[in-house]
Design an enzyme around this catalytic site. Sequence first.
Site, PDB file in Angstrom:
ATOM      1  N   TYR A 311      -6.779  90.110  89.090  1.00 50.56           N
ATOM      2  CA  TYR A 311      -5.810  91.050  88.538  1.00 50.56           C
ATOM      3  C   TYR A 311      -4.402  90.641  88.954  1.00 50.56           C
ATOM      4  CZ  TYR A 311      -3.407  95.590  87.969  1.00 50.56           C
ATOM      5  OH  TYR A 311      -2.518  96.599  87.622  1.00 50.56           O
ATOM      6  N   CYS A 312      -3.495  90.586  87.975  1.00 48.06           N
ATOM      7  CA  CYS A 312      -2.087  90.253  88.221  1.00 48.06           C
ATOM      8  C   CYS A 312      -2.010  88.862  88.854  1.00 48.06           C
ATOM      9  CB  CYS A 312      -1.444  91.342  89.073  1.00 48.06           C
ATOM     10  SG  CYS A 312       0.342  91.179  89.304  1.00 48.06           S
ATOM     11  N   LEU A 313      -1.289  88.698  89.965  1.00 50.54           N
ATOM     12  CA  LEU A 313      -1.221  87.380  90.589  1.00 50.54           C
ATOM     13  C   LEU A 313      -2.554  86.953  91.176  1.00 50.54           C
ATOM     14  CD1 LEU A 313       2.303  87.471  92.258  1.00 50.54           C
ATOM     15  CD2 LEU A 313       1.552  85.997  90.395  1.00 50.54           C
ATOM     16  N   GLY A 315      -5.125  87.051  89.352  1.00 48.59           N
ATOM     17  CA  GLY A 315      -5.608  86.274  88.218  1.00 48.59           C
ATOM     18  C   GLY A 315      -5.027  84.876  88.199  1.00 48.59           C
TER      19      GLY A 315
END
Length: 583
Positions: A311-313, A315
């Site tokens: 999720y987000c960074l 990812g």
Amino acid sequence: MATSRPAAPEPQAAALDLPLKTAIARLANGVSPASLGLAHFDWLLHLAVSPSKQAELASSALRKNLLWWQYLGACARGQGASCVAPVADDRRFSRPEWQAPPFGALAQGFLLAQQWWEEATHGVRGVSRHHEQVAAFTVRQWLDMLSPSNVPWLNPQVLRQAAASGGLNFAQGIANWARDAMAVATDGRPRGVEAFRPGEGVALTPGRVVHRNRLCELIQYEPTTPKVAREPVLLVPSWIMKFYILDLTPQDSLVKYLVDQGHTVFVVSWRNPHTADRALTLDDYLDLGVLASLDHVRSACGDVPVHAAGYCLGGTLLAMAAAVLGARKSQVLKTVTLLAGLVDFEQPGELGLFIDESQVAFLEDLMAEPGYLDGRRMAGAFQLLNSRDLVWSKLLHEYLMGAQTPMTAMRAWNADQTRMPARMHSEYLRRLYLDNELAEGDYPVHGQAVNLRAIRVPLFVLATERDHVAPWQSVYKVLRLVGGPTRFVLASGGHNVGIVSPPAGPSAHAEASYRWAEHGVDAAPPDPLAWHARARQEAGSWWPCWEQWLRSHGSGEVAAPAVPRVRMAGAVVAAPGSYVFEE
């Protein structure tokens, strides 16, 4: 090929500069005055030598002035109709009180002026794209601050509340302001967050810490079904947030949803770094965070491949790990899921306004003494990106109307800030945002460049429509960079609310929807808007869409495993672990 940038100077080499720069950085709340000054100088200088643009703006000002006077005349005849409409997400003047004179004239005049400034800060020949965006953003912040909705005697809602309460709304507003000011001055926490302490109000899904190193804890959750999918799910959140955004209350916990659907779920809980961690690198986060966790998950589940989701960074970090594993021909990953995570940073949205050479150097100077970036600096940047909703709506609701906004699990999580180690933060800003090395195949992991084309397992890529942090058109670019088939999903909502989207219960979003389409390697339309026009639209949460996709890429079920009682420093640590409490 990415352009080489100068390395961050060691604090010792810039010792003479640091006291002054650190003082300025703290005064400016981490925003580089030089960066803002250069942007406005570029804009103003090019505007000064563009008579055609000046004439165009003068003509536009005259037209808007005439429109406003025509509106006033129509209002006097009882025929007033709006002469300008606000942008789609601007709800400041949507209440009926703003349609009545004289408030309608104030609102229309402000919106016309706002429109003129938008024209003035765009389309000036010779201004760099980044400087144009910074200038437009800064002007928009000033206009939002000066909006008549923020002035007590110009806002009809405030005046009506004052008349109804005998002015008590202002007294309560002053009390609300004093409370918040005291919390800021003393580094205190917002009112009401104590009800959402991890393990008590949030992060309640039962589980245990099964692995720990100096950078993260790995939590495994207790199964709730007699059988589970053979392949486990590993969730990797961003290191700039506490992991329990994925495990809020039981009604809106993605972790609990997956467990209840029959998945063995693990999640990475990052440690909150301190001064001693200043030298941690992105390679450390990759090795100790993602790769070490994958190894442990596999060994705990019988060496089966893993469904990994970032999720987000998180990812971004997972995409790096998947590329490294793909280059090794590893069988560790079954699938890869990227949730609102960028791998191409060429157009990072409005967050990119705070990232240029001047700004990064400014942050490096700010981090030199403590060895980390305080989470409050990042939180301030995020608030500026959505200041209309996060700053000025609070001013109206709490300080002018005298109301109190109830604390929610999401708001409490947002106030639970984290820090970023100095070296790692500098590396990811320079290598990812400034140089875009990951998308260009130049990002080095232990000295070896990684190529996203090496990711050949199936991918589930999710973006959200109103994302200020990872714009969906930029997230979409991953489809042209990886070597595996992809399901791309575009969900309603923003960077956080779009992810936390339970399909049922009191926390479900009635207006939630998503679009999706499947694509083979290099088969997705190059233009994201073309994809949008063709994609299949569904009502409801995207969670079932993802869960069914995971099932379709699984290999059956096995008996639910017991979560081992692993001792950490002599004790068995229950979820949510210990690192989540570090401040």
